[in-house]
Design an enzyme around this catalytic site. Structure first.
Site, PDB file in Angstrom:
ATOM      1  N   PHE A 164       0.832  -1.208   0.000  1.00  0.00           N
ATOM      2  CA  PHE A 164       0.000   0.000   0.000  1.00  0.00           C
ATOM      3  C   PHE A 164       0.874   1.269   0.000  1.00  0.00           C
ATOM      4  CE2 PHE A 164      -1.714   2.793   3.532  1.00  0.00           C
ATOM      5  CZ  PHE A 164      -2.421   3.641   2.684  1.00  0.00           C
TER       6      PHE A 164
ATOM      7  N   TYR B  27       5.960  -7.705  16.849  1.00  0.00           N
ATOM      8  CA  TYR B  27       6.098  -6.755  15.735  1.00  0.00           C
ATOM      9  C   TYR B  27       6.863  -5.519  16.212  1.00  0.00           C
ATOM     10  CZ  TYR B  27       4.693  -3.375  12.161  1.00  0.00           C
ATOM     11  OH  TYR B  27       4.689  -2.413  11.193  1.00  0.00           O
TER      12      TYR B  27
ATOM     13  N   LEU C 198      10.855  -0.804   2.925  1.00  0.00           N
ATOM     14  CA  LEU C 198       9.491  -0.873   3.472  1.00  0.00           C
ATOM     15  C   LEU C 198       9.016  -2.312   3.663  1.00  0.00           C
ATOM     16  CD1 LEU C 198       9.586   2.113   2.429  1.00  0.00           C
ATOM     17  CD2 LEU C 198       7.212   1.867   1.760  1.00  0.00           C
TER      18      LEU C 198
ATOM     19  N   ALA D 217      11.670   2.205   7.008  1.00  0.00           N
ATOM     20  CA  ALA D 217      10.303   2.428   7.497  1.00  0.00           C
ATOM     21  C   ALA D 217      10.118   1.649   8.787  1.00  0.00           C
ATOM     22  CB  ALA D 217       9.294   1.976   6.452  1.00  0.00           C
TER      23      ALA D 217
ATOM     24  N   LYS E 254      10.666  -4.439  14.942  1.00  0.00           N
ATOM     25  CA  LYS E 254      10.939  -3.156  14.284  1.00  0.00           C
ATOM     26  C   LYS E 254      11.885  -2.294  15.132  1.00  0.00           C
ATOM     27  CE  LYS E 254       9.805  -2.085  10.834  1.00  0.00           C
ATOM     28  NZ  LYS E 254      10.414  -2.418   9.507  1.00  0.00           N
TER      29      LYS E 254
ATOM     30  N   ASP F 151       9.149  -7.096  -4.253  1.00  0.00           N
ATOM     31  CA  ASP F 151       8.030  -7.422  -3.357  1.00  0.00           C
ATOM     32  C   ASP F 151       7.712  -8.899  -3.538  1.00  0.00           C
ATOM     33  OD1 ASP F 151       5.518  -5.345  -2.176  1.00  0.00           O
ATOM     34  OD2 ASP F 151       5.304  -7.519  -2.158  1.00  0.00           O
TER      35      ASP F 151
ATOM     36  N   THR G 264      11.086 -12.099   8.919  1.00  0.00           N
ATOM     37  CA  THR G 264      11.065 -11.154   7.779  1.00  0.00           C
ATOM     38  C   THR G 264      11.590  -9.808   8.233  1.00  0.00           C
ATOM     39  OG1 THR G 264       9.039 -12.194   7.020  1.00  0.00           O
ATOM     40  CG2 THR G 264       9.583 -10.080   6.015  1.00  0.00           C
TER      41      THR G 264
END
Ligand code: UDP
Length: 319
Positions: free
Chosen positions: A11, A149, A76, A117, A153, A31, A95
């Protein structure tokens, strides 16, 4: 400029690709279509400056070749969306951490700039609002999937800063707050497309918990413009920036606004967190960014307000 966007069929990535092509860049996208979609980049395929590879960010030789070819890397690619994270924490962690390690490692070799990101989720459940870049991060226990998550990050951020400090890799970190707009899907949990879809279908609009929890929603175009500006700002290197809107709204009120914007007769129903996610799920009660740092560095101002965001997104989803 030649720009690489990992997660470029997602997105936000697909909107970023559009803006970079408008700037005159040669754009490379990689991607694996896990949460992204080929439909997101369909309209870009005819542009001779647009190139894409369907592959994973964990494919080392492929990333090596792409990093080689480009001047700046917008990283991203990540496992995102609360639903997905709870269902597949193993994939989320590997990932997010392994993918970032590969991108940073390869970029340092060639001294390429990396824009990483990150997410507002790293602030976790800190009660102090609004959130500033220098604030402490307050995360929950490790047996609650949600926090994997945030933690993965946060590790990405630590890694990026470490590469910058130790090896002078030019990095810019952006913490993206809730971002909305065309092409966002509700499939992985994101509240606005989910509620609009329900409202348009005449189905019950699902508010999780009491609905008193709040968020602030920014329009995707405002966010990608800011990402590009930060990538160009020399003094942004080695820095972290909140990017989002500071217009706060409770989810209960959001549901009423969605219903109105969609002209829907749907009823608004409350669903417990245990039922919606997993037993013992902890939500973030308030999430509002302090955006004064981005304002100071690049004159960042989220232009599209919630009313405009809902109007544009309803229009898009109707089509
Ligand atoms: N939410 C909701 N109904 C839904 C999906 C989400 O009430 O159908 C709530 C969710 O519990 C959270 C907020 O909306 O409080 C934002 O959720 P989202 O997953 O979009 O993003 P988050 O900010 O939690 O990462």
């Amino acid at each position: 400029m030649r720009s690489l966007i990992t997660g470029g069929a997602g997105f936000i990535g697909s909107h970023l690709a559009e803006v970079l092509l408008e700037r005159g860049d040669e754009v490379y996208v990689i991607d694996d279509l896990s949460t992204g979609s080929i439909l997101n980049i369909e309209h870009l395929k005819t542009n001779p400056e647009f190139n894409y590879t369907i592959d994973s960010v964990m494919n080392y030789p492929v990333i090596a070749e792409l990093v080689d070819r480009c001047d700046v890397i917008f990283h991203l690619a990540a496992a995102v969306g609360v639903n997905l994270i709870i269902e597949d924490p193993v994939r989320t962690i590997s990932t997010n951490i392994r993918g970032t390690e590969i991108v940073l490692e390869l970029s340092v070799k060639k001294h390429k700039k990396v824009v990483l990101a990150s997410t507002s989720e790293v602030y976790g459940k800190t009660p102090k609002v609004p959130f500033c870049e220098g604030d402490d991060l307050v995360l929950g226990p490790t047996n609650m999937g949600r926090w994997s998550y945030a933690c993965s990050k946060a590790i990405d951020e630590f890694l990026a800063i470490a590469w910058w400090k130790q090896y002078s890799l030019p990095v810019v970190i952006v913490r993206l707050f809730n971002t909305v707009g065309p092409r966002q899907t509700g499939r992985y949990g994101m509240v606005i497309p989910r509620l609009i879809e329900q409202a348009l279908a005449g189905e019950p609009i699902t508010v999780y918990g009491s609905g008193e929890q709040s968020r602030s929603f920014a329009y995707v175009k405002d966010i990608v413009d800011a990402i590009v500006k930060l990538s160009e700002a020399e003094r942004a290197v080695g820095e972290i920036f909140n990017l989002g809107s500071d217009e706060e709204i409770t989810i209960g009120e959001l549901a009423r606004r969605v219903k109105e914007a969609a002209g829907s007769d749907s009823e608004i129903v409350n669903i417990s967190y245990d039922e919606a996610y997993e037993e013992g799920f902890e939500d973030v009660l308030r999430r509002v960014p302090d955006i004064s740092k981005a304002r100071e560095y690049i004159g960042f101002e989220p232009k599209v307000k919630l009313a405009g965001i809902l109007r544009k997104t309803v229009e898009y989803m109707r089509e």
